[in-house]
Motif scaffolding. Structure first.
Motif, mmCIF file in Angstrom:
data_model
loop_
_atom_site.group_PDB
_atom_site.id
_atom_site.type_symbol
_atom_site.label_atom_id
_atom_site.label_comp_id
_atom_site.label_asym_id
_atom_site.label_seq_id
_atom_site.Cartn_x
_atom_site.Cartn_y
_atom_site.Cartn_z
ATOM 1 N N HIS A 175 58.703 -64.439 1.220
ATOM 2 C CA HIS A 175 58.990 -64.556 3.113
ATOM 3 C C HIS A 175 59.267 -65.982 3.883
ATOM 4 O O HIS A 175 58.855 -66.871 3.663
ATOM 5 N N THR A 176 59.913 -65.024 4.781
ATOM 6 C CA THR A 176 60.682 -66.440 5.653
ATOM 7 C C THR A 176 60.574 -66.145 6.720
ATOM 8 O O THR A 176 60.571 -65.538 7.464
ATOM 9 N N VAL A 177 59.553 -67.187 8.007
ATOM 10 C CA VAL A 177 59.367 -67.271 9.481
ATOM 11 C C VAL A 177 59.445 -68.352 10.416
ATOM 12 O O VAL A 177 59.130 -69.541 9.447
ATOM 13 N N GLY A 178 60.750 -68.188 10.615
ATOM 14 C CA GLY A 178 61.354 -69.587 11.165
ATOM 15 C C GLY A 178 61.997 -70.790 10.414
ATOM 16 O O GLY A 178 61.810 -70.348 8.853
ATOM 17 N N ASP B 205 67.926 -74.714 -2.638
ATOM 18 C CA ASP B 205 68.893 -74.917 -1.698
ATOM 19 C C ASP B 205 68.904 -74.567 -0.382
ATOM 20 O O ASP B 205 69.200 -75.272 1.154
ATOM 21 N N LEU B 206 69.521 -73.547 -0.566
ATOM 22 C CA LEU B 206 69.655 -72.437 0.839
ATOM 23 C C LEU B 206 68.044 -72.063 1.397
ATOM 24 O O LEU B 206 68.532 -72.115 2.937
ATOM 25 N N LEU B 207 67.443 -72.434 0.877
ATOM 26 C CA LEU B 207 66.571 -71.559 2.033
ATOM 27 C C LEU B 207 66.038 -72.810 2.247
ATOM 28 O O LEU B 207 65.930 -73.074 4.221
ATOM 29 N N ASP B 208 66.415 -74.284 1.797
ATOM 30 C CA ASP B 208 65.933 -75.581 2.845
ATOM 31 C C ASP B 208 67.399 -75.912 3.381
ATOM 32 O O ASP B 208 66.707 -76.267 5.078
ATOM 33 N N ARG B 209 67.824 -75.483 3.493
ATOM 34 C CA ARG B 209 68.954 -75.710 4.806
ATOM 35 C C ARG B 209 69.385 -74.731 6.177
ATOM 36 O O ARG B 209 70.350 -74.720 6.806
ATOM 37 N N ARG B 210 68.793 -73.547 5.386
ATOM 38 C CA ARG B 210 68.747 -72.881 6.483
ATOM 39 C C ARG B 210 69.827 -71.722 7.013
ATOM 40 O O ARG B 210 70.446 -72.836 7.696
ATOM 41 N N PRO B 211 70.536 -71.397 7.006
ATOM 42 C CA PRO B 211 72.092 -70.542 7.171
ATOM 43 C C PRO B 211 71.721 -70.455 8.591
ATOM 44 O O PRO B 211 70.337 -70.584 9.333
ATOM 45 N N ILE C 252 74.222 -64.922 13.678
ATOM 46 C CA ILE C 252 74.604 -65.192 12.176
ATOM 47 C C ILE C 252 76.095 -65.194 11.900
ATOM 48 O O ILE C 252 77.047 -63.886 12.274
ATOM 49 N N ASP C 253 76.463 -65.502 10.805
ATOM 50 C CA ASP C 253 77.958 -65.393 10.158
ATOM 51 C C ASP C 253 77.564 -64.688 8.748
ATOM 52 O O ASP C 253 77.511 -65.534 7.989
ATOM 53 N N THR C 254 77.365 -63.607 8.690
ATOM 54 C CA THR C 254 77.815 -62.564 8.006
ATOM 55 C C THR C 254 77.845 -62.769 6.524
ATOM 56 O O THR C 254 77.853 -63.167 5.777
ATOM 57 N N ALA C 255 79.776 -63.124 6.524
ATOM 58 C CA ALA C 255 80.299 -63.187 5.655
ATOM 59 C C ALA C 255 80.141 -64.377 4.977
ATOM 60 O O ALA C 255 79.916 -64.546 3.839
ATOM 61 N N ALA C 256 80.136 -65.749 5.811
ATOM 62 C CA ALA C 256 79.546 -67.284 5.121
ATOM 63 C C ALA C 256 77.999 -66.661 4.384
ATOM 64 O O ALA C 256 78.069 -67.799 3.356
ATOM 65 N N ILE C 257 77.128 -65.936 4.846
ATOM 66 C CA ILE C 257 75.725 -66.327 4.719
ATOM 67 C C ILE C 257 76.065 -65.070 2.990
ATOM 68 O O ILE C 257 75.110 -65.685 1.853
#
Length: 330
Positions: free
Chosen positions: A265-268, A235-241, A295-300
């Motif tokens: 591995h993810t790219v884009g 789910d996290l990968l689908d919505r991608r921060p 990016i919001d490091t704390a949120a990630i």
């Protein structure tokens, strides 16, 4: 030899391909990760001589002596020293600066073997629009590897190839799938005499440090000794921060029958897991690095921590289905 290229272009895959097909050549590897966890060094297999320089871009992160002490350490022993040293730059390093550092090392036992620039056939056109400075990186290369041609339609491959030739009229362009390049091409790169001087002039006239790619990128490192919930991670990968462009690392899942080592591995928007075995003595631990701009490091970190298994996590084999759709390997 210096191997460079933007995030996710296939540098580590090229390195592993080279190590697996070295033809008996002794290869030492210097890996530069952008992030506090040395993911790329972790994913380099079988070299036996890997030095990891993480948590910063090598072109700016080393001390006044540059990379000289690292290279000196690798070639200290004539009998057991390597035949080839490969420096894998981080995905947002300045390759021209790095080459100048190698040339400035001044070790008489070393001969510069060329700059290999990895190019992602799928992402390159969009990358140029987002980061025009990449034009300079391509122009400095001694060999251009046009990677992932299997994932791009022929028209796109043709356009990218034409762009590369416009930016660099001298370097050979080698198309590749999964970074599979004949090692003989890498060991026999033609370095034009005097090109080192041209590199120096290019650096002298380049923009200052603030214009470097790494000045606009941040990284988030995450480790967990507890397994991750596959559905939550998917789910996290689908919505991608927001702002995250690249994710890489190793994931451990706590689902029976799926306790192997999953390399992510993810790219884009591209996502791929590769299932492998844990090495002897390797802890079954999740280690990830996420790289992006603004990016919001704390949120990630909070989102990643929420992926760790708890009492509400599913542990039946079907829980792995969202991950298995993007997995290959045995």
């Amino acid at each position: 030899m210096v191997v460079a290229g933007f995030l996710g272009s296939g540098k580590t895959t090229l390195l592993n391909h080279l190590l697996a097909r070295s033809g008996g050549a002794r290869i030492a590897v210097v890996v530069n990760d952008f992030g506090a966890v040395g993911i790329d060094a972790m994913l380099v297999s079988g070299s036996g001589g890997t030095i990891s320089l993480d948590n910063g871009c090598l072109c700016c992160a080393v001390g006044e002596d540059g990379v000289g002490p690292v290279l000196d350490r690798l070639v200290r022993d004539d009998r057991d020293g390597p035949d080839v040293i490969v420096i894998e730059a981080s995905g947002i390093a300045e390759p021209g600066t790095l080459v100048q550092m190698v040339l400035a090392a001044g070790n008489p036992r070393l001969v510069f073997g060329g700059l290999v620039e990895m190019v992602d056939a799928v992402e390159f056109e969009a990358l140029l629009r987002r980061h025009p400075t990449v034009e300079k990186h391509v122009g400095l290369a001694d060999l251009l590897v046009l990677n992932k041609v299997d994932r791009a339609d022929p028209g796109k491959v043709w356009r990218v190839r034409r762009l590369l030739r416009e930016l660099n009229d001298a370097a050979p362009i080698v198309p590749a799938t999964h970074s599979a390049v004949d090692p003989r091409l890498l060991f026999d790169i033609t370095v034009v005499p005097g090109r080192q001087l041209m590199l120096g002039e290019a650096i002298d006239h380049a923009d200052d440090h603030a214009a470097h790619l790494h000045a606009t990128y941040d990284s988030v490192s995450f480790t967990s000794d507890e397994p991750l919930d596959p559905q939550r991670l998917r789910d996290l990968l689908d919505r991608r921060p927001a702002g995250v462009y690249r994710i890489k690392g190793v994931v451990a899942f706590g689902v029976p029958g799926h306790r192997q080592r999953y390399v992510l591995h993810t790219v884009g928007r591209y996502v791929r897991f590769r299932r492998t075995r844990w090495a002897a003595g390797e802890p079954r631990r999740t280690s990830l690095v996420l790289i992006g701009s603004g990016i919001d490091t704390a949120a990630i970190r909070a989102e990643l921590a929420a992926c760790v298994v708890d009492d509400d996590s599913r542990t039946d084999p079907d829980a792995m289905l969202p991950v298995l759709r993007y997995t290959f390997g045995g």
